[in-house]
Write a protein that holds these residues in place. Structure first.
Motif, mmCIF file in Angstrom:
data_model
loop_
_atom_site.group_PDB
_atom_site.id
_atom_site.type_symbol
_atom_site.label_atom_id
_atom_site.label_comp_id
_atom_site.label_asym_id
_atom_site.label_seq_id
_atom_site.Cartn_x
_atom_site.Cartn_y
_atom_site.Cartn_z
ATOM 1 N N LYS A 234 33.906 35.870 33.099
ATOM 2 C CA LYS A 234 33.886 37.123 31.733
ATOM 3 C C LYS A 234 32.127 37.196 31.275
ATOM 4 N N LYS A 235 31.559 35.477 31.822
ATOM 5 C CA LYS A 235 30.042 35.307 31.646
ATOM 6 C C LYS A 235 29.221 36.186 32.506
ATOM 7 N N ALA A 236 29.649 36.585 33.616
ATOM 8 C CA ALA A 236 28.943 37.244 34.416
ATOM 9 C C ALA A 236 28.914 39.006 34.367
ATOM 10 N N THR A 237 30.672 38.783 33.881
ATOM 11 C CA THR A 237 30.355 40.820 33.193
ATOM 12 C C THR A 237 29.184 40.795 31.949
ATOM 13 N N ASN A 238 29.483 39.856 30.618
ATOM 14 C CA ASN A 238 28.163 40.171 29.763
ATOM 15 C C ASN A 238 27.313 39.808 30.399
ATOM 16 N N CYS A 239 26.293 39.224 31.578
ATOM 17 C CA CYS A 239 24.765 39.493 31.585
ATOM 18 C C CYS A 239 24.772 40.394 32.653
ATOM 19 N N ASN A 240 25.737 41.159 33.342
ATOM 20 C CA ASN A 240 24.997 42.562 33.851
ATOM 21 C C ASN A 240 25.243 41.150 35.773
ATOM 22 N N LYS A 241 25.929 40.655 36.318
ATOM 23 C CA LYS A 241 25.452 40.213 37.517
ATOM 24 C C LYS A 241 25.233 40.672 38.440
ATOM 25 N N ILE A 242 24.750 40.388 39.517
ATOM 26 C CA ILE A 242 24.923 41.561 40.633
ATOM 27 C C ILE A 242 26.387 41.433 41.099
ATOM 28 N N ILE A 243 27.294 42.619 41.277
ATOM 29 C CA ILE A 243 28.749 41.945 41.519
ATOM 30 C C ILE A 243 29.003 41.981 42.752
ATOM 31 N N TYR A 246 29.773 37.967 43.009
ATOM 32 C CA TYR A 246 31.077 37.326 42.775
ATOM 33 C C TYR A 246 32.538 37.591 43.047
ATOM 34 N N ALA A 247 32.485 38.160 44.291
ATOM 35 C CA ALA A 247 33.783 38.794 44.738
ATOM 36 C C ALA A 247 35.029 37.649 45.371
ATOM 37 N N SER A 248 34.254 36.768 45.978
ATOM 38 C CA SER A 248 35.049 35.589 46.025
ATOM 39 C C SER A 248 35.746 34.778 45.523
ATOM 40 N N LEU A 249 34.155 34.718 44.421
ATOM 41 C CA LEU A 249 35.201 34.010 43.107
ATOM 42 C C LEU A 249 36.283 34.483 42.584
ATOM 43 N N ALA A 250 36.174 36.219 42.312
ATOM 44 C CA ALA A 250 37.137 36.764 41.855
ATOM 45 C C ALA A 250 37.868 36.350 42.538
ATOM 46 N N GLU A 251 38.706 36.557 43.802
ATOM 47 C CA GLU A 251 39.026 36.500 44.455
ATOM 48 C C GLU A 251 40.411 35.544 44.599
ATOM 49 N N THR A 252 39.294 34.486 44.792
ATOM 50 C CA THR A 252 39.976 32.781 44.142
ATOM 51 C C THR A 252 40.359 32.675 42.689
ATOM 52 N N ALA A 253 39.585 33.315 41.311
ATOM 53 C CA ALA A 253 40.286 33.178 40.647
ATOM 54 C C ALA A 253 41.990 34.112 40.056
ATOM 55 N N SER A 254 41.892 35.218 40.763
ATOM 56 C CA SER A 254 43.216 35.651 41.422
ATOM 57 C C SER A 254 44.096 35.133 41.718
ATOM 58 N N TYR A 255 43.415 34.388 42.951
ATOM 59 C CA TYR A 255 44.570 33.775 43.130
ATOM 60 C C TYR A 255 45.759 32.149 42.673
ATOM 61 N N GLY A 256 44.729 32.163 41.695
ATOM 62 C CA GLY A 256 44.630 30.492 40.824
ATOM 63 C C GLY A 256 46.354 31.823 39.762
ATOM 64 N N VAL A 257 45.940 32.898 39.373
ATOM 65 C CA VAL A 257 46.623 33.101 38.963
ATOM 66 C C VAL A 257 47.932 33.532 39.240
ATOM 67 N N LYS A 275 41.675 43.598 35.183
ATOM 68 C CA LYS A 275 39.836 44.310 34.710
ATOM 69 C C LYS A 275 39.591 43.467 34.703
ATOM 70 N N ILE A 276 39.060 42.452 34.555
ATOM 71 C CA ILE A 276 38.118 41.782 34.777
ATOM 72 C C ILE A 276 37.329 41.209 36.596
ATOM 73 N N VAL A 277 38.609 40.657 37.123
ATOM 74 C CA VAL A 277 38.282 40.679 38.559
ATOM 75 C C VAL A 277 37.794 42.394 39.606
ATOM 76 N N SER A 278 38.367 43.095 38.877
ATOM 77 C CA SER A 278 38.258 44.029 39.705
ATOM 78 C C SER A 278 37.004 45.144 39.445
ATOM 79 N N LYS A 279 36.406 44.145 38.538
ATOM 80 C CA LYS A 279 34.720 44.743 38.504
ATOM 81 C C LYS A 279 33.927 44.350 39.787
ATOM 82 N N PHE A 280 34.350 43.119 40.340
ATOM 83 C CA PHE A 280 33.656 42.416 41.371
ATOM 84 C C PHE A 280 34.603 42.545 42.716
#
Length: 514
Positions: A234-243, A246-257, A275-280
């Motif tokens: 969420k913080k990375a989304t608000n700061c417009n980081k390089i997408i 963060y792909a592997s981190l987004a997938e790790t978060a998804s598997y936790g959910v 919605k958040i993880v799909s952006k990355f």
């Protein structure tokens, strides 16, 4: 001048250093070897030139080494420079075999006390890994793992939960337990006290952190790690980081959910997470598992949850996403009548909302409407309203396509008032209007009947629609019906050509052979 500065080194094409080669050769074995091999490259008398294009942390790191050499092998080592100095010492082979108590030995000694560092000191050292070249060296030299061990030890000391999911036999865990002498102090009451601090670290550091506790991608079965990653995303989304970072981190978060499911996350929460993880960017398998999770409790969704921005070309809303969720829901809950009817009402509202979309094709509209079985709706009034809005918003829709669009209607489940509106609606094809009227024969109130004379059907010259008054009690409805009948007269002429086809339909409803 030539006696003092007889060596020129170009560091990473960023800066040139001039110094005495005899002095620096005293501490750096690698440079001494290079000088012995590069004597032939002298462009000036007594001047040697060396190019180094991959030095750790560039000119800043090399300047620290020069300070060490020009200060008789002494330099103030602290938390902020120890990792840089050790990388440079390893790179330049500044070991004790070449010079007693060389730079490498001094940094090793300082790092022995790493588990006594303060929390902020550990974070400061981790932030130095942001440089790509330095990260590569520090990681290959094992320095990053040392800092991660210290970080985890500090987390364990100040938390009353188990962040380390690795097996007890893991060398990584043994290293933390032995070196840190963990004592649970629980000095922080908030279990998420570390979220904000770690959120300042780069994605590569967090990825290394996840590998260390064996909670990377599908191995993530830690609720606190999952919550942290969602916070980080969420913080990375608000700061417009390089997408892509963060792909592997987004997938790790998804598997936790996915692992914890609806026991720890609400339906709305999972919609937000997806919605958040799909952006990355997440893998197809991961996306499917997330959609299965939502589909399993789709009856808890709201209209706002479904109005996701479109990924399909031209579409304002992601209709394909909703279709996939409905199909999963039907597969899982197809026999639960209560849940099916709840979703039926939700999808009717969704169709009404997306119908004005100029890019929405009839095939997509029908796919959404027909994903649910007929028994999921007690009434099809909502589907009719969505169809009417669609045709009004798409005035150029061909006649045949209008008929195709109406195929998702169940005329027997339309209320009498809606059927009257349908019959006089100029956007609805006459064939559809007639089929709706026929199906309503048994539903027309006894006080106000529309009847189709079968005898007249035998002769297709006209169709008679008449009104029957059953008493003073219904006088208030009489005028309204009369007006409606007048409006319908012009459509009667269009329906005459359908009389022959009507005979077949009438036989189904009246039981007579016409």
């Amino acid at each position: 001048m030539s006696k003092l500065c007889d060596l020129q080194i170009n560091i990473n094409d960023e800066e040139i250093f001039l110094f005495n080669k005899k002095l620096i050769s005293r501490y750096c074995e690698k440079l001494k070897k290079i000088l012995n091999e590069e004597k032939r490259r002298c462009h000036m008398k007594n001047m040697s030139i060396i190019d180094i294009n991959d030095f750790p942390l560039g000119p800043y790191g090399f300047e620290l080494v020069l300070r060490f050499c020009y200060n008789n092998g002494k330099i103030h080592i602290n938390v902020s420079n120890v990792l840089i100095l050790q990388c440079c010492a390893i790179y330049l082979e500044m070991n004790e075999e070449f010079f007693n108590n060389n730079l490498l030995q001094q940094t090793h000694k300082f790092l022995e006390g790493i588990y006594d560092w303060k929390w902020n000191e550990i974070l400061l050292s981790l932030k130095s890994f942001d440089c790509e070249i330095f990260f590569a060296y520090a990681n290959s030299y094992g320095l990053l793992e040392k800092i991660i061990c210290a970080l985890l030890a500090k987390l364990s000391q100040n938390s009353d939960f188990n962040l380390i999911t690795s097996s007890p036999e893991s060398e990584f865990v043994k290293r933390i337990t032995f070196s840190s002498k963990i004592i649970k102090s629980s000095s922080f009451s908030n279990k998420e006290w570390w979220f904000e601090d770690l959120a300042t670290l780069s994605p590569k550091i967090i990825e290394k952190f996840l590998h260390g506790i064996e909670a990377y991608k599908k191995n993530n079965k830690n609720l606190f790690v999952t919550r942290f990653l969602l916070y980080y995303m969420k913080k990375a989304t608000n700061c417009n980081k390089i997408i892509c970072d963060y792909a592997s981190l987004a997938e790790t978060a998804s598997y936790g959910v996915i692992f914890f499911g609806n026991k720890n996350f609400s339906c709305r929460g999972i919609f937000w997470i997806l919605k958040i993880v799909s952006k990355f960017g997440i893998s197809e398998d991961c996306r499917i598992e997330m959609e299965k999770l939502i589909g399993g409790m789709f009856e808890k969704a709201t209209l706002d949850d479904l109005l996701v921005s479109g990924n399909e070309i031209g579409l304002y809303y992601d209709v394909g996403f909703v279709i996939r969720l409905i199909k999963v829901f039907v597969e899982i809950n197809g026999v639960d009548l209560e849940k099916m009817k709840k979703v039926g009402g939700l999808i009717d509202k969704y169709l009404i909302e997306i119908s004005p979309d100029q890019k929405l094709k009839i095939s997509k509209f029908l796919e959404v409407a027909e994903c649910l079985p007929d028994f999921a709706r007690d009434c099809f009034d909502g589907i009719y309203r969505a169809i009417d809005i669609y045709l009004e918003s798409h005035p150029m829709t061909a006649f045949e396509e209008r008929s195709i669009l109406c195929r998702c209607l169940n005329y027997n489940k339309i209320t009498f008032e809606v059927c009257k509106d349908l019959a006089k609606n100029p956007r609805i094809p006459p064939r559809i209007a007639m089929q709706a009227l026929i199906s309503q024969q048994k539903n027309i109130p006894s006080s106000c009947e529309f009847a189709i004379d079968e005898c007249e059907i035998m002769s297709p010259s006209k169709i008679i629609l008449y009104y029957q008054d059953n008493g003073d009690h219904f006088m208030e409805e009489k005028e309204d019906v009369r007006i409606n009948l007048e409006r319908m007269q012009w459509r009667v002429r269009e329906l005459e050509n359908l009389c022959k086809e009507m005979k077949v339909h009438m036989s189904r409803f009246t039981g007579h052979n016409v």
